[in-house]
Each structure stands twice: as C-alpha cells, then as structure tokens.
Design a protein around this motif. Structure first.
Motif, PDB file in Angstrom:
ATOM      1  N   ASN A  69       6.525 -17.791  -1.846  1.00  0.00           N
ATOM      2  CA  ASN A  69       7.090 -18.096  -0.535  1.00  0.00           C
ATOM      3  C   ASN A  69       6.125 -17.674   0.580  1.00  0.00           C
ATOM      4  OD1 ASN A  69       8.583 -18.380   1.814  1.00  0.00           O
ATOM      5  ND2 ASN A  69      10.428 -17.435   0.985  1.00  0.00           N
ATOM      6  N   PRO A  70       5.514 -18.637   1.294  1.00  0.00           N
ATOM      7  CA  PRO A  70       4.520 -18.273   2.310  1.00  0.00           C
ATOM      8  C   PRO A  70       5.125 -17.621   3.544  1.00  0.00           C
ATOM      9  CG  PRO A  70       4.958 -20.636   2.386  1.00  0.00           C
ATOM     10  CD  PRO A  70       5.709 -20.098   1.214  1.00  0.00           C
ATOM     11  N   ALA A  71       6.441 -17.744   3.710  1.00  0.00           N
ATOM     12  CA  ALA A  71       7.089 -17.171   4.895  1.00  0.00           C
ATOM     13  C   ALA A  71       7.317 -15.667   4.763  1.00  0.00           C
ATOM     14  CB  ALA A  71       8.420 -17.879   5.154  1.00  0.00           C
ATOM     15  N   ILE A  72       7.200 -15.138   3.547  1.00  0.00           N
ATOM     16  CA  ILE A  72       7.371 -13.703   3.320  1.00  0.00           C
ATOM     17  C   ILE A  72       5.996 -13.059   3.256  1.00  0.00           C
ATOM     18  CG2 ILE A  72       8.255 -11.927   1.769  1.00  0.00           C
ATOM     19  CD1 ILE A  72      10.474 -13.484   3.049  1.00  0.00           C
ATOM     20  N   ARG A  73       5.682 -12.259   4.246  1.00  0.00           N
ATOM     21  CA  ARG A  73       4.368 -11.595   4.279  1.00  0.00           C
ATOM     22  C   ARG A  73       4.507 -10.204   3.647  1.00  0.00           C
ATOM     23  NH1 ARG A  73      -0.582 -12.026   6.136  1.00  0.00           N
ATOM     24  NH2 ARG A  73      -1.683 -10.177   6.938  1.00  0.00           N
ATOM     25  N   HIS A  74       4.496 -10.189   2.316  1.00  0.00           N
ATOM     26  CA  HIS A  74       4.670  -8.944   1.567  1.00  0.00           C
ATOM     27  C   HIS A  74       3.280  -8.399   1.242  1.00  0.00           C
ATOM     28  CE1 HIS A  74       7.730  -6.911  -1.348  1.00  0.00           C
ATOM     29  NE2 HIS A  74       7.082  -6.058  -0.598  1.00  0.00           N
ATOM     30  N   LEU A  75       2.892  -7.310   1.879  1.00  0.00           N
ATOM     31  CA  LEU A  75       1.530  -6.790   1.791  1.00  0.00           C
ATOM     32  C   LEU A  75       1.269  -6.121   0.447  1.00  0.00           C
ATOM     33  CD1 LEU A  75       1.145  -5.244   5.366  1.00  0.00           C
ATOM     34  CD2 LEU A  75       0.238  -7.423   4.539  1.00  0.00           C
ATOM     35  N   LEU A  76       0.184  -6.508  -0.198  1.00  0.00           N
ATOM     36  CA  LEU A  76      -0.209  -5.889  -1.457  1.00  0.00           C
ATOM     37  C   LEU A  76      -0.512  -4.408  -1.260  1.00  0.00           C
ATOM     38  CD1 LEU A  76      -2.578  -8.655  -2.900  1.00  0.00           C
ATOM     39  CD2 LEU A  76      -0.152  -8.305  -3.385  1.00  0.00           C
ATOM     40  N   ALA A  77      -1.091  -4.057  -0.129  1.00  0.00           N
ATOM     41  CA  ALA A  77      -1.421  -2.654   0.141  1.00  0.00           C
ATOM     42  C   ALA A  77      -0.176  -1.780   0.141  1.00  0.00           C
ATOM     43  CB  ALA A  77      -2.146  -2.536   1.477  1.00  0.00           C
ATOM     44  N   GLN A  78       0.932  -2.325   0.602  1.00  0.00           N
ATOM     45  CA  GLN A  78       2.178  -1.552   0.617  1.00  0.00           C
ATOM     46  C   GLN A  78       2.772  -1.441  -0.781  1.00  0.00           C
ATOM     47  OE1 GLN A  78       5.542  -3.247   2.844  1.00  0.00           O
ATOM     48  NE2 GLN A  78       5.822  -1.244   3.779  1.00  0.00           N
ATOM     49  N   ILE A  79       2.735  -2.540  -1.542  1.00  0.00           N
ATOM     50  CA  ILE A  79       3.246  -2.504  -2.916  1.00  0.00           C
ATOM     51  C   ILE A  79       2.436  -1.522  -3.750  1.00  0.00           C
ATOM     52  CG2 ILE A  79       3.721  -3.900  -4.981  1.00  0.00           C
ATOM     53  CD1 ILE A  79       3.857  -6.348  -3.086  1.00  0.00           C
ATOM     54  N   ALA A  80       1.152  -1.329  -3.381  1.00  0.00           N
ATOM     55  CA  ALA A  80       0.263  -0.447  -4.140  1.00  0.00           C
ATOM     56  C   ALA A  80       0.570   1.034  -3.937  1.00  0.00           C
ATOM     57  CB  ALA A  80      -1.188  -0.725  -3.758  1.00  0.00           C
ATOM     58  N   TRP A  81       1.408   1.374  -2.962  1.00  0.00           N
ATOM     59  CA  TRP A  81       1.746   2.782  -2.738  1.00  0.00           C
ATOM     60  C   TRP A  81       2.432   3.382  -3.973  1.00  0.00           C
ATOM     61  CZ3 TRP A  81       4.507   2.431   2.715  1.00  0.00           C
ATOM     62  CH2 TRP A  81       3.541   2.108   3.683  1.00  0.00           C
ATOM     63  N   ASP A  82       2.256   4.678  -4.162  1.00  0.00           N
ATOM     64  CA  ASP A  82       3.002   5.457  -5.154  1.00  0.00           C
ATOM     65  C   ASP A  82       2.818   4.935  -6.576  1.00  0.00           C
ATOM     66  OD1 ASP A  82       4.001   6.979  -3.020  1.00  0.00           O
ATOM     67  OD2 ASP A  82       5.706   5.640  -2.755  1.00  0.00           O
ATOM     68  N   GLY A  83       1.583   4.540  -6.901  1.00  0.00           N
ATOM     69  CA  GLY A  83       1.329   3.997  -8.231  1.00  0.00           C
ATOM     70  C   GLY A  83       1.665   4.961  -9.352  1.00  0.00           C
ATOM     71  N   SER A  84       1.459   6.250  -9.142  1.00  0.00           N
ATOM     72  CA  SER A  84       1.743   7.219 -10.205  1.00  0.00           C
ATOM     73  C   SER A  84       3.224   7.276 -10.563  1.00  0.00           C
ATOM     74  CB  SER A  84       1.259   8.617  -9.800  1.00  0.00           C
ATOM     75  OG  SER A  84       2.045   9.133  -8.732  1.00  0.00           O
ATOM     76  N   GLN A  85       4.082   6.875  -9.622  1.00  0.00           N
ATOM     77  CA  GLN A  85       5.521   6.835  -9.881  1.00  0.00           C
ATOM     78  C   GLN A  85       5.944   5.488 -10.456  1.00  0.00           C
ATOM     79  OE1 GLN A  85       7.213   9.908  -9.010  1.00  0.00           O
ATOM     80  NE2 GLN A  85       5.019  10.318  -8.955  1.00  0.00           N
ATOM     81  N   LYS A  86       5.252   4.432 -10.053  1.00  0.00           N
ATOM     82  CA  LYS A  86       5.652   3.079 -10.438  1.00  0.00           C
ATOM     83  C   LYS A  86       5.101   2.631 -11.782  1.00  0.00           C
ATOM     84  CE  LYS A  86       6.026   1.482  -5.623  1.00  0.00           C
ATOM     85  NZ  LYS A  86       5.383   0.653  -4.578  1.00  0.00           N
ATOM     86  N   ILE A  87       3.827   2.943 -12.053  1.00  0.00           N
ATOM     87  CA  ILE A  87       3.189   2.456 -13.274  1.00  0.00           C
ATOM     88  C   ILE A  87       3.935   2.900 -14.542  1.00  0.00           C
ATOM     89  CG2 ILE A  87       1.114   2.703 -14.707  1.00  0.00           C
ATOM     90  CD1 ILE A  87       0.729   0.640 -12.555  1.00  0.00           C
ATOM     91  N   PRO A  88       4.371   4.148 -14.666  1.00  0.00           N
ATOM     92  CA  PRO A  88       5.069   4.542 -15.898  1.00  0.00           C
ATOM     93  C   PRO A  88       6.340   3.742 -16.163  1.00  0.00           C
ATOM     94  CG  PRO A  88       4.316   6.483 -14.722  1.00  0.00           C
ATOM     95  CD  PRO A  88       4.098   5.318 -13.790  1.00  0.00           C
ATOM     96  N   VAL A  89       7.151   3.508 -15.134  1.00  0.00           N
ATOM     97  CA  VAL A  89       8.422   2.827 -15.368  1.00  0.00           C
ATOM     98  C   VAL A  89       8.284   1.312 -15.365  1.00  0.00           C
ATOM     99  CG1 VAL A  89       9.832   4.731 -14.522  1.00  0.00           C
ATOM    100  CG2 VAL A  89       9.025   3.008 -12.907  1.00  0.00           C
ATOM    101  N   ARG A  90       7.266   0.801 -14.658  1.00  0.00           N
ATOM    102  CA  ARG A  90       7.113  -0.644 -14.566  1.00  0.00           C
ATOM    103  C   ARG A  90       6.302  -1.216 -15.714  1.00  0.00           C
ATOM    104  NH1 ARG A  90       6.268  -2.206  -8.142  1.00  0.00           N
ATOM    105  NH2 ARG A  90       8.191  -1.223  -7.393  1.00  0.00           N
ATOM    106  N   LEU A  91       5.316  -0.472 -16.221  1.00  0.00           N
ATOM    107  CA  LEU A  91       4.402  -1.035 -17.216  1.00  0.00           C
ATOM    108  C   LEU A  91       4.268  -0.203 -18.485  1.00  0.00           C
ATOM    109  CD1 LEU A  91       1.757  -2.348 -14.716  1.00  0.00           C
ATOM    110  CD2 LEU A  91       2.773  -3.747 -16.522  1.00  0.00           C
TER     111      LEU A  91
END
Length: 495
Positions: free
Chosen positions: A361-383
């Motif tokens: 969806n081009p109307a949603i400007r979801h920044l990759l830099a923001q999604i990249a925050w807190d990788g140490s918390q996200k990577i274990p549960v997401r991947l």
C-alpha cells in the motif's frame, strides 16, 4: 450543499456530498451500551467502526468514549455530536462519517459522570485501548508502586487509572444489585484479558476482598487481538477531509483498508452481534497472535533490516524492490507458514495475501528505520522461534537465517557509521559490532554469546552454521551484495 465554515454535526450530516458514506440508522434512537476507556485514534478507526456497522440492527450498543486525562478528543468532537470522518487510505481513498460515539467524557474533570455511566445497568460492556502503560502493570501483575494505583487505593471512589475506574464501576454495580459488565481489553499485549483480570482482582482485593471474590466469579475478561495501521491525524488530513465534506471536521482519523478484530467469545452480560460486522469470535486468541507474530511481524523485520541495507526507506519501497519482495513472499509461504499451528478456520494463504497487499500500500508510509527498533526484543519471538520449530521438523532454515543475519549486518553498519541503536541491548550490541572483523564465523560467535537474544539456539551447530553462511552471503552488506544474497536464496524456493 453545506455552508463553508460549518462544522460536521447532526444538522450538517444530511447535506454532505453523496459520495460520503454516513450512518444509515437513526442516531437519536441509539442507547449507550458500551463505555470505552481510551478514546484515541485507534479506537475511533477500529472498534467504533465495527459498532457503527451494527447500530442499525443493534441500537443498544452505542459508545460512551472516555479519555482518562486529556480533554482534547472530547473538546474536538462534542461540538460535532460525536461525529467524525474515517478516511481509508489506499489506491483509492474513501471517506465515511462514523456515528457510533454517542457521548464523550474526560475522566479527569468529569469523573462523576464517568462513574455514573459505568454504574448504569444499560452499560454491559467496557472496552479499553489505553496502551500497555495504561494498565499499570509490573513484573507480577499490578504495580502497586505506580503513582496512579497508590492514589486510587487511597481514594477508590475518585480513581484516576483505568483499573481504578473499571473496579469502581463494578463496585457500584455490586452494591446496587446490578449485573456486572464484561471488560474487554483491545490493546495488543499478550494475554490481554488474563492480565487485565489479574490486575483488577489484585486491586479489588486491597479494597474489599468480598468485591474481589464477586469479580472473580461473575465478571468476564475476554482476550482479544486487533490489527490495523492507523497513521496520526495531521493538518493535511484535516484540510483534505474539509475539502471533500464541504465542512470542518476537527478530528478525522485515517487507517489502511485492512482491519482485524479477534475476540474470545466469553461475555457475562450479553454482547453486540460482533460476528455480523466481521469480528472473528475464537477460543484460540493465542493462535491468532502467533499467526500474526510469525506471518506479519517476522516479514516486517525481514523487510526492515534487509531493506535498510539496500538503502530503502519504507515498507512500500521495499515491496517494489525486485529481489526483496519475492524473497519475503517465499519466506512467508514456504518457510514460515508450515511452522504455524493456525486456529480452526484460519486461512493462512488468504492471510498472507492480505499482508502482502498491506505491505504494498503506497499510501502507508511505514518507515523501515522505525520497524528496525528493538531488534533484540523482536528477533527472538519473530524469527528464532520459527527457526527452532523448523529445526525440530528437519526443515531447511537457510532463508530464515538471512533476515537474522541482516539484523546483525545492520547492527554492524550502524556502529560503523556512528548511528545509535534504538534497542534495550544497544550497549552490548554496539560493543560487539564495533569489534566485528568481517570474518563470518568469528563475528557470529561473538553475537551468539549474547544469551539474552540467542540462547538456547546458540548451542545448535546447525543454526550456527546456517547463520554464519547467511552472514557471509551478505558480504559487505551493500545493496548489490544484499540483492545477490536474496537471488541465491531464492534458488530452490519450492523446497
């Protein structure tokens, strides 16, 4: 035609342009059956829209929207009779006026009115979107040292917190012999209903043990899951809405077309016919959470780290990249989906289709830099959980390791260019990254020593070797090197 400078309200509703969708029911014939705590944009773009869809056939479920502290929403929408515009943003933008909110209150300066509404027998459901902080939770249930909880325990008839308001309303109802309401958390935190119930019981136990026992036996706290991207309202949105309405809306909201609401069907005093508005009623909220975590959040992280290394800015940008988009789709369909124990009736392929459409969806400007925050918390549960399950099933993990390696390459790059990480483990990650030599096994061994992230997988030789190979495949982590690694990863994608 509306008059220039006029305000959206009941009297201007009929004069809106024909293209504007508006309530099809008589608002004057509705009655307040829901009190919602936390009248922010997400509630008004999400749950209130579902209720708006039902009021023609179920007029007893209109909403009293309560802000805990700020009067901004009340002051903006009360002159509009609670009406506001929902803008669905996508390839084609659509506007719809929502009329589900029949009352707006601010607990800070209208506490008596809020408590009276909670005590009303007509109210049978209390919902909440107050963010995780709003529940005043600690490591083991309610945080009794939280200033709001300290205040409320000292003055339970004049509560400031969401927990205090919920229990104060139940306390009044019990004293008057009125049946309790169901309390439904709509915040995305694990086991939201269970944690809210535990906090309410702990709080009530301090006030009145008999009240706590009554709540424990009589009150339902269903679990739920919600999903829809809701960008913040800005002046550009207000101007765009005013131009299309022909009148002013002080606080429109916007969201993507996709929306999901899954609710545990456990209510103690009746409920709206939610399923008729598209709500999924399920006994397996954890299963839906797991599907979202692995099929939505994990690809988000893959796009964030690999896309950032390719110098891309947003999710939509990443989905236009010719090697990254097919890699992520293959990751979802071939590598992740087989590891997900989905709830009964859940269509994984349709869910993946919907996620990919959202990502594009081009109307949603979801920044990759923001999604990249807190990788140490996200990577274990997401991947890492998916990788562990794949290893247990003797499935290949090479593609699954590539976004994990992408995260590590991203951490190294940020350290090299002197950009601070947004991560609770920023210090140890940056220190490890600063010592990186570029030698795959040496760098990976150093990162795997961070047990808070990688244990117990760090002891699995298959994972160690696959992660080192993925790290090496990314080379110098330039856009060309990442694209080459993605192309090679796609070879044999049908496995």
């Amino acid at each position: 035609m509306t008059v220039p400078g006029a305000r959206l309200c009941n009297t201007t509703l009929d004069a809106l342009p024909p293209a504007i969708v508006r309530p099809t029911y008589d608002r004057a014939g509705t009655r307040i059956g829901i009190v919602h705590l936390g009248a922010g944009a997400f509630h008004r773009a999400h749950q209130a829209v579902y209720i708006d869809d039902l009021l023609a056939e179920a007029p007893d479920w209109a909403i009293s929207a309560v802000s805990l502290r700020s009067s901004d929403v009340r002051d903006a929408l009360r002159p509009q009779d609670g009406l506001y515009t929902l803008v669905r943003i996508g390839e084609q933008e659509t506007l719809r006026v929502i009329g589900a909110i029949g009352e707006l209150l601010c607990a800070r300066d209208e506490r008596d009115a809020v408590l009276a509404r909670l005590a009303s027998a007509q109210v049978r459901l209390v919902t909440l979107t107050v963010t995780e902080k709003g529940y005043c939770l600690g490591a083991d249930g309610l945080d009794f040292d939280h200033p709001d909880i300290v205040h409320d325990l000292a003055a339970p008839d004049a509560p400031a917190s969401a927990i205090g308001l919920v229990v104060a309303g139940l306390r009044q109802r019990r004293a008057r012999g009125v049946a309790p309401y169901t309390v439904l958390s709509c915040d995305n935190l694990a086991d939201n209903g269970g944690r809210l119930r535990r906090a309410a019981l702990q709080y009530a136990q301090r006030i009145d043990p008999e009240l706590a026992r009554w709540i424990e036996s009589e009150v339902a706290f269903p679990r739920s899951m919600v999903d829809s991207i809701t960008p913040a309202t800005d002046d550009a949105l207000r101007e765009r809405v005013a131009a299309q309405l022909g009148c002013t809306d002080a606080w429109p909201v916007q969201r993507e077309p996709y929306t999901q609401w899954v609710v545990e069907d456990r209510f103690c005093n009746g409920r709206p016919p939610l399923e008729r508005a598209g709500v999924t009623l399920s006994d397996d909220i954890a299963g839906h959470d797991r599907a979202k975590l692995r099929l939505l959040n994990a690809p988000h992280s893959a796009l964030a780290y690999l896309g950032a290394l390719m110098h891309l800015a947003t999710v939509a940008d990443a989905m236009r990249q010719p090697t990254l988009a097919p890699f992520v789709e293959t990751l979802m369909r071939v590598d992740i989906a087989p590891t997900v124990a989905v709830p009964a009736g859940f269509d994984a392929d349709a869910y993946i289709d919907a996620i990919l459409a959202r990502f594009r969806n081009p109307a949603i400007r979801h920044l990759l830099a923001q999604i990249a925050w807190d990788g140490s918390q996200k990577i274990p549960v997401r991947l890492l959980g998916t990788i562990a399950d794949a290893l247990a099933a003797a499935r290949p993990i090479e593609r699954l390791c590539l976004p994990v390696a992408g995260w590590l390459r991203y951490v190294v790059r940020q350290a090299q260019v002197g950009v601070a990480l947004v991560d609770p483990l920023a210090a140890v990650l940056t220190s490890t990254a600063a010592a990186a030599s570029g030698h795959a096994h040496r760098d990976i061994d150093a990162f795997l020593a961070i047990d808070a992230v990688f244990a117990p997988l760090s002891g699995d030789a298959r994972f160690v070797e696959a992660l080192a190979a993925a790290y090496a495949a990314l080379g110098n982590a330039s856009p060309a090197a990442v694209a080459g690694a993605l192309e090679r990863a796609m070879q044999g994608a049908g496995r």
